[in-house]
Structure formats: C-alpha cells, structure tokens
Design a protein around this motif. Structure first.
Motif, PDB file in Angstrom:
ATOM      1  N   GLY A  24       0.391  -0.687   0.069  1.00 52.29           N
ATOM      2  CA  GLY A  24       0.067   0.110   0.082  1.00 52.29           C
ATOM      3  C   GLY A  24       0.870   1.211   0.010  1.00 52.29           C
ATOM      4  O   GLY A  24       0.868   2.246  -0.592  1.00 52.29           O
ATOM      5  N   LEU A  26       3.955   1.421  -1.112  1.00 53.12           N
ATOM      6  CA  LEU A  26       4.944   1.706  -1.964  1.00 53.12           C
ATOM      7  C   LEU A  26       3.749   1.525  -3.388  1.00 53.12           C
ATOM      8  O   LEU A  26       4.059   1.673  -4.863  1.00 53.12           O
ATOM      9  N   HIS A  27       2.784   1.576  -3.476  1.00 50.64           N
ATOM     10  CA  HIS A  27       1.490   1.304  -4.664  1.00 50.64           C
ATOM     11  C   HIS A  27       1.611   0.110  -5.594  1.00 50.64           C
ATOM     12  O   HIS A  27       2.260   0.485  -6.390  1.00 50.64           O
ATOM     13  N   LEU A  28       2.258  -0.704  -4.543  1.00 48.04           N
ATOM     14  CA  LEU A  28       1.985  -2.608  -5.840  1.00 48.04           C
ATOM     15  C   LEU A  28       1.872  -3.190  -5.113  1.00 48.04           C
ATOM     16  O   LEU A  28       1.056  -3.135  -4.397  1.00 48.04           O
ATOM     17  N   SER A  29       1.627  -4.055  -6.113  1.00 50.57           N
ATOM     18  CA  SER A  29       1.003  -5.630  -5.787  1.00 50.57           C
ATOM     19  C   SER A  29       1.330  -6.783  -4.245  1.00 50.57           C
ATOM     20  O   SER A  29       2.849  -5.592  -4.712  1.00 50.57           O
ATOM     21  N   SER A  33       5.670  -6.789  -3.794  1.00 50.06           N
ATOM     22  CA  SER A  33       6.191  -5.818  -2.113  1.00 50.06           C
ATOM     23  C   SER A  33       7.213  -6.871  -1.752  1.00 50.06           C
ATOM     24  O   SER A  33       8.142  -6.384  -1.319  1.00 50.06           O
ATOM     25  N   GLY A  91       7.085   6.291  -4.147  1.00 48.34           N
ATOM     26  CA  GLY A  91       5.725   5.534  -4.905  1.00 48.34           C
ATOM     27  C   GLY A  91       5.008   7.063  -5.817  1.00 48.34           C
ATOM     28  O   GLY A  91       5.206   8.238  -5.405  1.00 48.34           O
ATOM     29  N   ALA A  92       3.719   6.807  -6.004  1.00 46.42           N
ATOM     30  CA  ALA A  92       3.020   8.169  -5.095  1.00 46.42           C
ATOM     31  C   ALA A  92       2.412   8.335  -4.828  1.00 46.42           C
ATOM     32  O   ALA A  92       2.901   7.695  -3.931  1.00 46.42           O
ATOM     33  N   ARG A  94       0.747   8.834  -1.650  1.00 46.45           N
ATOM     34  CA  ARG A  94       0.011   7.874  -0.232  1.00 46.45           C
ATOM     35  C   ARG A  94      -1.816   7.494  -0.454  1.00 46.45           C
ATOM     36  O   ARG A  94      -1.959   8.634  -0.667  1.00 46.45           O
ATOM     37  N   PRO A  95      -2.107   7.033  -0.476  1.00 44.13           N
ATOM     38  CA  PRO A  95      -3.491   6.267  -0.566  1.00 44.13           C
ATOM     39  C   PRO A  95      -4.471   6.922   0.805  1.00 44.13           C
ATOM     40  O   PRO A  95      -3.269   6.660   1.847  1.00 44.13           O
ATOM     41  N   HIS A  98      -3.838   4.859   5.248  1.00 44.99           N
ATOM     42  CA  HIS A  98      -1.902   4.457   5.445  1.00 44.99           C
ATOM     43  C   HIS A  98      -1.210   5.642   5.720  1.00 44.99           C
ATOM     44  O   HIS A  98      -1.153   7.048   4.989  1.00 44.99           O
TER      45      HIS A  98
END
Length: 112
Positions: A24, A26-29, A33, A91-92, A94-95, A98
């Motif tokens: 989450g 790093l905006h990765l699956s 990760s 990454g972009a 953070r959502p 988080h």
C-alpha cells in the motif's frame, strides 16, 4: 539497490511491516512488494551493482531517518523511506488509510 527495494527491505526487515502495508505504501501489488524485498536481499548478499550515491543527498537521508527514528515519528519515518536521495517520492501519493492521518482536531496513527 533501488529506492523501492530499499524502502521495502527496511520496512519489512527493520520494522516488521506486513507485506500488505508495504504494498500500500509503495503502490505495488502484494506479489511485487515481496519481490522488492527479495531483490534487495539478493543485492545485499551479492554485493554487486553498486550505484553511485550523491553524498549530500545520502547525508540528508540518513539525518532525516535517524531524526524520525529517534523521535519515534512513524509517519515521518515512512516518508523518509519513501523518498529518494534526490528528494523524489518512491511511489505516488499515499492512499487514504495508510500512515498517520491528521486533520484539524484529530490525529491518529493507522494500525501497522
């Protein structure tokens, strides 16, 4: 080691973050990760392909990291790990949900 590999490795091995949280941040699956941590481990063992490091950026990163760690500021620590030596984000943005969430009249840390 790339910035995402470094961040994933330190969060996992240094702070025991679950892979879901690393993904989450790093905006990765989830799979990616895990792969970032595995790649970082392989690079550390191989001790090859070292990348040149800007000494000023490196010093700033270390100082920011130590300051956040010594101060117990988990949100700042995550921000430092998610920033490259040149100051760019790994990454972009953070959502929501988080890290620490701060709004007027209310601040709370998200569970790890």
């Amino acid at each position: 080691m790339t910035p995402p590999q470094r961040a994933a490795f330190v969060l996992r091995e240094g702070f025991g973050y679950p892979y879901e949280r690393i993904a989450g941040l790093l905006h990765l699956s989830l799979v990616n990760s895990r792969q970032q941590v595995a790649r970082a481990q392989r690079r550390l063992v191989a001790k090859r392909h070292r990348q040149p490091v800007d000494s000023i950026g490196h010093r700033r990163l270390v100082q920011d990291f130590l300051g956040a760690a010594w101060g117990g500021d988990v949100d700042r620590l995550e921000q430092v790990l998610l920033t490259t030596e040149s100051g760019r984000a790994v990454g972009a943005a953070r959502p929501a949900g988080h890290g620490a969430a701060c709004v007027p009249d209310r601040c709370e840390a998200a569970p790890m």
